[in-house]
Design an enzyme around this catalytic site. Sequence first.
Site, PDB file in Angstrom:
ATOM      1  N   ASN A   9      -0.352   6.676  -6.393  1.00 17.54           N
ATOM      2  CA  ASN A   9       0.653   5.682  -6.738  1.00 17.54           C
ATOM      3  C   ASN A   9       0.171   4.363  -6.152  1.00 17.54           C
ATOM      4  O   ASN A   9       0.137   4.200  -4.933  1.00 17.54           O
ATOM      5  CB  ASN A   9       2.023   6.069  -6.159  1.00 17.54           C
ATOM      6  N   SER A  11       1.449   1.628  -5.769  1.00 15.58           N
ATOM      7  CA  SER A  11       2.431   0.881  -4.970  1.00 15.58           C
ATOM      8  C   SER A  11       2.645   1.468  -3.579  1.00 15.58           C
ATOM      9  O   SER A  11       3.427   0.928  -2.801  1.00 15.58           O
ATOM     10  CB  SER A  11       3.779   0.846  -5.700  1.00 15.58           C
ATOM     11  N   CYS A  12       1.958   2.551  -3.269  1.00 16.70           N
ATOM     12  CA  CYS A  12       2.150   3.257  -1.999  1.00 16.70           C
ATOM     13  C   CYS A  12       0.990   2.953  -1.050  1.00 16.70           C
ATOM     14  O   CYS A  12      -0.172   3.199  -1.378  1.00 16.70           O
ATOM     15  CB  CYS A  12       2.250   4.756  -2.266  1.00 16.70           C
ATOM     16  N   SER A  13       1.302   2.447   0.126  1.00 17.03           N
ATOM     17  CA  SER A  13       0.251   2.102   1.089  1.00 17.03           C
ATOM     18  C   SER A  13      -0.532   3.337   1.538  1.00 17.03           C
ATOM     19  O   SER A  13      -1.749   3.269   1.723  1.00 17.03           O
ATOM     20  CB  SER A  13       0.840   1.376   2.292  1.00 17.03           C
ATOM     21  N   ASN A  16      -2.883   4.237  -1.236  1.00 13.46           N
ATOM     22  CA  ASN A  16      -3.988   3.282  -1.282  1.00 13.46           C
ATOM     23  C   ASN A  16      -4.972   3.509  -0.141  1.00 13.46           C
ATOM     24  O   ASN A  16      -6.182   3.383  -0.333  1.00 13.46           O
ATOM     25  CB  ASN A  16      -3.453   1.846  -1.259  1.00 13.46           C
TER      26      ASN A  16
END
Length: 119
Positions: A9, A11-13, A16
Site C-alpha cells: 500500500n 500510502s503506508c509508511s 514503503n
Amino acid sequence: MQKLELWHNISCSKSNSAKDFLDQNGFEILVRDYLLNPPSKVEIEDLLKKLNISIFDLVRTGEDLYKDLKLENIKDEDKLIDAVLLNPILIQRPILVGENKAFIVRPPVIIEDIINSFI
C-alpha cells in the site's frame, strides 16, 4: 531464491519501508498494490494458509472502516473474508508472499529475518 510478491500500500509508511529495503538490497519482487488489484477470495484463503492465521488476524482492527462497518461483531470467517474482499484497505500490510509461506512484515525491521526464511 523463490519468487516473492509484496502486497503493498503506497500510502503506508511501513509498507514503503519494506519495499525500500527490498529495492535497495536488490531483491527481485513483484509489487502488488492490493488496493488497485484486490485479491480474490481464493487468493485470500491461500494467503491465510501461507500465513498460518485466520482472517481475524489479517484484518486491521484499528481502521475507522472496521469500526464503522461494525466488523467486530462478525464471528463467521467467511463473512469477514467477504467484508475484506469489498474493503481491501482492511488487510494488514505489508505482506511478503512466497510460494509456500507468507509473512506480515510488521515491524519493517524484521524484513531481513523474513527474507532469510525464504532462502
